[in-house]
Design a protein around this motif. Structure first.
Motif, mmCIF file in Angstrom:
data_model
loop_
_atom_site.group_PDB
_atom_site.id
_atom_site.type_symbol
_atom_site.label_atom_id
_atom_site.label_comp_id
_atom_site.label_asym_id
_atom_site.label_seq_id
_atom_site.Cartn_x
_atom_site.Cartn_y
_atom_site.Cartn_z
ATOM 1 N N SER A 299 0.829 -1.210 0.000
ATOM 2 C CA SER A 299 0.000 0.000 0.000
ATOM 3 C C SER A 299 0.860 1.254 0.000
ATOM 4 C CB SER A 299 -0.920 -0.001 1.229
ATOM 5 O OG SER A 299 -1.755 -1.134 1.232
ATOM 6 N N ALA B 84 2.403 1.864 -3.390
ATOM 7 C CA ALA B 84 1.379 2.255 -4.357
ATOM 8 C C ALA B 84 0.972 3.707 -4.167
ATOM 9 C CB ALA B 84 0.158 1.342 -4.232
ATOM 10 N N ASP B 85 1.150 4.223 -2.945
ATOM 11 C CA ASP B 85 0.765 5.613 -2.660
ATOM 12 C C ASP B 85 1.818 6.272 -1.776
ATOM 13 O OD1 ASP B 85 -0.580 8.002 -2.368
ATOM 14 O OD2 ASP B 85 -1.967 7.242 -0.831
ATOM 15 N N HIS C 194 2.640 9.212 -1.517
ATOM 16 C CA HIS C 194 2.244 10.519 -0.998
ATOM 17 C C HIS C 194 1.591 10.430 0.369
ATOM 18 C CE1 HIS C 194 3.328 12.200 -4.851
ATOM 19 N NE2 HIS C 194 2.493 11.378 -5.483
ATOM 20 N N ALA C 195 1.389 9.208 0.864
ATOM 21 C CA ALA C 195 0.897 9.063 2.234
ATOM 22 C C ALA C 195 1.913 9.578 3.243
ATOM 23 C CB ALA C 195 0.576 7.597 2.507
#
Length: 539
Positions: free
Chosen positions: A490, A493-494, A496-497
């Motif tokens: 996760s 995949a992101d 920018h978290a």
């Protein structure tokens, strides 16, 4: 005179008998097998024999020697024809001289029976209506009545028992062997009969395997079935590269080993097991990891490489070494219940690893068996497929995997073939990014940090991110310190978290995944992310 030999010409019985003559002999028994004109109700026109002569002659010598020692006879010999034989020709001859007739009869019977079951000899019967195809003679022997002494009955149903004079020794039946005696000697040497009778193999194919040289990198879950099946098939030289020692957690998927072997080098253990399985082959153990210094040297002595490793660095290193050397390679990898298989051949349009993934996958991005878990038969299935592809390649059998990636889901048995043609750089002779032999492209300096506790990491200004999977956190949750849980998949995949202004410490079980994730996040523009060296296990 050799105790056992093959002949392509008519067997000279008189000279063979004279060679066994001995003034101390009071008994002489002979067996002659002649080609007869019928079999199973069909008219036979002629017969052909083929043998894997190098192995059969050696095993035949053993059989005759066993008979001499077991029955204390003076002399014994056996001659077997190969090639084309006409009706009435002598196909096999056995002669024994001994102090007494009983020993001569018994030794003769022993040689006949053991030769039928242990020698790699095949025959083809030519009928008026066609031919029988190549049939292993052991299969024929299973349906034959046992030959009698002095009468000359041959191997298989194409040879007919005929009487042979045995001066003054009578014609009574040989006594049967004691119960269980044959079991102690049968199977001493490898028997390839069940694969040699297959179309496309035969004696010539078996000889190809005997001359083949295969390097297997990794002796774990994939390597165990690969090594076992290649050794069983009779591949002449097998190299085993593995720098690990056996761990108890390996055994559920690596049945090549035993619990008592834990702590010993896998390469040496595997070599010993293969020697026990097939003492006729040459097995070499390399108790080291494949690296940039030894890859080319190790590969140079082999025809084919099989990747059974559990990390991407080794897979890409072996891939690049094979591309540079022009050697074929078979790759497989496993993730939980799934696996994939790929074959690279420099002489066709099949892709290498870098044709599909120009950037070498970093270790830790995908969890290994210790982190993701694995059901034992899954690598067993993929390793068996690697062995099949290796044998197809070595024997030039049809149906080879080429220019495609095979993906197999063992939970549903869904199989997918994805077209994987060779990339343009490979068609020009080499991939554009063959770099593994030169060392890693990325530096990990400054990415890893060490702390005695997570609390100290917090006090040093790091925000802690646990990137383990949910099941791992449930089994071993972190306590006593604030943290954020974002599974690695996760997070990647992101990215920018994570706030690029904050400083993060990624934590996993042992530090491998967190290091790979930190490196990947740096490439994706998150500058202040670090990995806890050694993971939770290290604090």
């Amino acid at each position: 005179m050799s105790a056992f030999r093959f002949s392509t010409t008519t067997i000279d019985v008189a000279s063979l008998r004279d060679a066994l003559a001995d003034p101390a002999a009071g008994g002489y028994a002979a067996f002659e097998g002649w080609v007869r004109n019928h079999n199973d109700g069909q008219a036979v026109t002629r017969l052909e024999y083929e043998a894997f002569e190098a192995l059969a002659a050696k095993e035949g010598e053993r059989i005759v020697d066993e008979a001499r020692r077991r029955f204390s006879v003076l002399s014994a010999a056996c001659v077997h024809r190969v090639g084309r034989l006409e009706i009435g020709e002598l196909a096999v001859w056995v002669g024994v001289s001994a102090h007494h007739r009983d020993e001569a009869f018994a030794a003769c019977r022993y040689i006949i029976d053991e030769a039928k079951h242990r020698l790699p000899i095949w025959k083809k019967e030519h009928y008026v209506s066609g031919d029988s195809g190549w049939v292993n003679c052991e299969r024929c022997a299973e349906h034959e009545p046992s030959p009698q002494p002095s009468p000359a009955g041959g191997r298989g149903s194409g040879a007919s028992p005929q009487p042979s004079p045995a001066g003054g020794r009578g014609s009574e039946a040989l006594p049967p062997l004691p119960s269980g005696e044959r079991a102690g000697v049968r199977g001493v040497s490898p028997d390839y009969s069940r694969q040699i009778i297959l179309d496309g193999i035969g004696p010539a194919g078996q000889a190809k395997l005997r001359a083949s040289r295969v390097l297997v990198v990794g002796a774990g879950g994939l390597g165990a079935p690969v090594l076992s099946y290649l050794a069983g098939a009779g591949v002449g030289t097998i190299g085993i590269v593995d720098g690990d020692v056996l761990d108890a957690s390996n055994l559920h998927r690596q049945p090549l080993y035993a619990l008592a072997d834990v702590g010993k080098p896998k390469a040496e253990l595997a070599a010993a097991r293969l020697h026990g399985l097939n003492p006729e082959i040459n097995v070499r153990a390399y108790t080291q990891r494949l690296d940039a210094d030894n890859a080319s040297t190790l590969l140079s002595d082999y025809d084919l490489a099989i990747d059974c490793s559990d990390n991407f660095a080794t897979k890409f290193l072996l891939n690049d070494a094979c591309v540079l050397a022009g050697k074929a390679a078979i790759f497989a990898s496993v993730y939980q219940y799934e696996g994939q298989l790929q074959v690279y051949r420099p002489d066709n349009d099949s892709a290498c690893l870098r044709c599909l993934w120009p950037e070498a996958t970093r270790d830790g991005i995908v969890a290994n068996c210790a982190e993701a878990g694995v059901l034992g038969p899954v690598p067993g299935v993929l390793g068996s497929l690697q062995a099949i592809e290796a044998l197809k390649l070595l024997l030039d059998l049809p149906g080879q995997l080429a220019g495609e990636l095979l993906i197999l889901d063992l939970t549903t048995y869904e199989t997918r073939r994805i077209r994987a043609p060779r990339a343009e750089p490979c068609t020009r002779g080499a991939c554009a990014r063959i770099t593994a032999l030169k060392g890693p492209e990325d530096s990990i300096d400054g990415l890893e940090v060490s702390f005695a506790s997570l609390d100290r990491a917090r006090r040093a200004g790091y925000e802690i991110v646990d990137i383990r999977e949910h099941r791992e956190v449930a089994v071993e949750p972190m306590t006593g310190v604030p943290y954020t849980h974002i599974p690695m998949g996760s997070l990647l995949a992101d990215p920018h978290a994570l706030d690029p202004e904050h400083r993060y410490l990624l934590v996993c079980a042992r530090g491998a995944r967190s290091l790979a994730a930190a490196l990947e996040l740096r490439h994706q523009g998150v500058p202040r992310v670090y990995s806890l060296r050694g993971g939770i296990a290290g604090i």
